[in-house]
Structure formats: structure tokens, C-alpha cells
Design a protein around this motif. Structure first.
Motif, PDB file in Angstrom:
ATOM      1  N   HIS A  73      39.761  39.448  49.378  1.00  0.00           N
ATOM      2  CA  HIS A  73      39.415  40.668  48.637  1.00  0.00           C
ATOM      3  C   HIS A  73      40.666  41.267  48.026  1.00  0.00           C
ATOM      4  O   HIS A  73      41.746  41.201  48.609  1.00  0.00           O
ATOM      5  CB  HIS A  73      38.772  41.697  49.570  1.00  0.00           C
ATOM      6  CG  HIS A  73      37.338  41.421  49.848  1.00  0.00           C
ATOM      7  ND1 HIS A  73      36.508  42.370  50.363  1.00  0.00           N
ATOM      8  CD2 HIS A  73      36.567  40.320  49.686  1.00  0.00           C
ATOM      9  CE1 HIS A  73      35.295  41.876  50.519  1.00  0.00           C
ATOM     10  NE2 HIS A  73      35.316  40.625  50.119  1.00  0.00           N
ATOM     11  N   LEU A 117      36.462  37.829  52.751  1.00  0.00           N
ATOM     12  CA  LEU A 117      37.133  39.089  53.039  1.00  0.00           C
ATOM     13  C   LEU A 117      38.649  38.947  52.926  1.00  0.00           C
ATOM     14  O   LEU A 117      39.325  39.827  52.401  1.00  0.00           O
ATOM     15  CB  LEU A 117      36.747  39.586  54.434  1.00  0.00           C
ATOM     16  CG  LEU A 117      37.304  40.921  54.873  1.00  0.00           C
ATOM     17  CD1 LEU A 117      36.806  42.040  53.966  1.00  0.00           C
ATOM     18  CD2 LEU A 117      36.912  41.216  56.307  1.00  0.00           C
ATOM     19  N   SER A 119      40.803  47.060  48.644  1.00  0.00           N
ATOM     20  CA  SER A 119      39.361  46.962  48.849  1.00  0.00           C
ATOM     21  C   SER A 119      38.990  47.714  50.117  1.00  0.00           C
ATOM     22  O   SER A 119      39.719  47.701  51.103  1.00  0.00           O
ATOM     23  CB  SER A 119      38.948  45.497  48.981  1.00  0.00           C
ATOM     24  OG  SER A 119      37.637  45.381  49.462  1.00  0.00           O
ATOM     25  N   CYS A 168      43.008  37.419  43.037  1.00  0.00           N
ATOM     26  CA  CYS A 168      41.959  38.446  42.982  1.00  0.00           C
ATOM     27  C   CYS A 168      42.525  39.803  42.574  1.00  0.00           C
ATOM     28  O   CYS A 168      41.854  40.585  41.899  1.00  0.00           O
ATOM     29  CB  CYS A 168      41.232  38.539  44.314  1.00  0.00           C
ATOM     30  SG  CYS A 168      40.199  37.093  44.645  1.00  0.00           S
ATOM     31  N   ALA A 187      32.679  40.733  54.542  1.00  0.00           N
ATOM     32  CA  ALA A 187      32.672  42.197  54.422  1.00  0.00           C
ATOM     33  C   ALA A 187      32.975  42.822  55.765  1.00  0.00           C
ATOM     34  O   ALA A 187      32.728  42.231  56.818  1.00  0.00           O
ATOM     35  CB  ALA A 187      31.327  42.688  53.908  1.00  0.00           C
ATOM     36  N   ARG A 214      44.186  36.135  47.470  1.00  0.00           N
ATOM     37  CA  ARG A 214      44.267  37.582  47.269  1.00  0.00           C
ATOM     38  C   ARG A 214      45.108  37.936  46.047  1.00  0.00           C
ATOM     39  O   ARG A 214      44.744  38.813  45.273  1.00  0.00           O
ATOM     40  CB  ARG A 214      44.820  38.284  48.491  1.00  0.00           C
ATOM     41  CG  ARG A 214      44.941  39.799  48.249  1.00  0.00           C
ATOM     42  CD  ARG A 214      45.177  40.555  49.482  1.00  0.00           C
ATOM     43  NE  ARG A 214      43.943  40.507  50.244  1.00  0.00           N
ATOM     44  CZ  ARG A 214      43.757  41.121  51.384  1.00  0.00           C
ATOM     45  NH1 ARG A 214      44.719  41.835  51.903  1.00  0.00           N
ATOM     46  NH2 ARG A 214      42.617  41.036  52.025  1.00  0.00           N
ATOM     47  N   HIS A 224      32.250  41.627  47.864  1.00  0.00           N
ATOM     48  CA  HIS A 224      32.777  41.349  46.524  1.00  0.00           C
ATOM     49  C   HIS A 224      32.158  40.023  46.075  1.00  0.00           C
ATOM     50  O   HIS A 224      32.028  39.091  46.878  1.00  0.00           O
ATOM     51  CB  HIS A 224      34.297  41.215  46.533  1.00  0.00           C
ATOM     52  CG  HIS A 224      35.016  42.517  46.502  1.00  0.00           C
ATOM     53  ND1 HIS A 224      34.855  43.487  47.465  1.00  0.00           N
ATOM     54  CD2 HIS A 224      35.904  43.011  45.615  1.00  0.00           C
ATOM     55  CE1 HIS A 224      35.622  44.517  47.172  1.00  0.00           C
ATOM     56  NE2 HIS A 224      36.269  44.260  46.054  1.00  0.00           N
TER      57      HIS A 224
END
Length: 132
Positions: A52, A49, A56, A88, A21, A85, A61
Motif C-alpha cells: 500500500h 497491504l 495509507s 505504488c 487491509a 511500495r 486498495h
């Protein structure tokens, strides 16, 4: 001044700590990055991260319940995995649509299929380690 990274859950400072994060600090001039160790990434189902979804804001997450625990463990073994990514970007909106009450039934069904397809892509991205 040397900055020591710590796992945000267990305070570990050794092992592979992965950013999970990024939070703006104070007046917006700085950013605080939270890290997690391998074990905590599995237990808390944290998405790195780097993986994400696009757009985002950097908050935590979590892998959706659709992603089985064994797969979460394999994904945690990948560490920082920016190649996830793209998956996601498909998985998170599909899961949101599949569980939404305001999305039409036919569209929810399509979202369920897209969610399962994204999970299959995650399985392909996280191959099982060879037994020694």
C-alpha cells in the motif's frame, strides 16, 4: 487460542493468504487484518497491504484499471511484496491526478506519463514465470 486465517472473499483457509487491509476494531485497542487468497487477489485486483502507498490508512486498495489483468495476475504471484511500495507511492497519486477534473491539463498530461512509467516499473518488478 489459535487464529485461523480466511480469505475475505471465498473463505479459503489454505494456500498463500496475504494481508490486504487492516481495520481498527472497537475502541481502537485492536486491529482486524483482512487476508485474500491468490485467486481472489487477482479477481478483485487487490493490492497487498505491504505494498500500500505510504500514508495509507490500511483500507483496501485496488490496482487501477491502467494496470492490465495479466500484470495483476503476475503481481498476485509475488504475494507480500513490500518492494512494490515505492512504485505504488508513484502510481496511485499519478492515477488520481491523471483522472482529476481539477488538475490543470498540462499537469494531467504529466500525471498520465508518470502513471504509465509506474506501470512499466510494475512490469519490471513482476517478471514472467519461466515456462516448463
Amino acid at each position: 487460542m489459535r487464529v485461523i486465517r480466511r480469505c475475505m472473499y471465498c473463505e479459503a483457509t489454505t494456500g498463500e493468504l496475504v494481508a490486504v487491509a487492516r481495520t481498527p476494531v472497537g475502541d481502537g485497542a485492536g486491529v482486524w487484518t483482512s487476508h485474500a487468497c491468490h485467486t481472489c487477489r487477482i479477481g478483485a485486483r487487490l493490492v497487498p497491504l505491504a505494498a500500500h502507498p505510504t500514508g495509507s490508512q490500511g483500507g483496501l486498495h485496488y490496482w487501477p484499471d491502467l494496470v492490465p489483468h495479466e500484470l495483476v495476475a503476475r503481481l498476485a504471484g509475488l504475494g507480500d511484496a513490500p518492494e512494490l511500495r515505492a512504485v505504488c507511492d508513484r502510481l496511485f497519486p499519478a492515477v488520481a491526478a491523471a483522472t482529476s477534473r481539477v488538475v490543470a491539463g498540462r499537469d494531467r498530461g504529466a500525471a498520465v506519463v508518470a502513471s504509465h512509467a509506474a506501470v512499466l516499473s510494475l512490469w519490471a518488478a513482476a517478471p514472467q514465470e519461466e515456462q516448463r
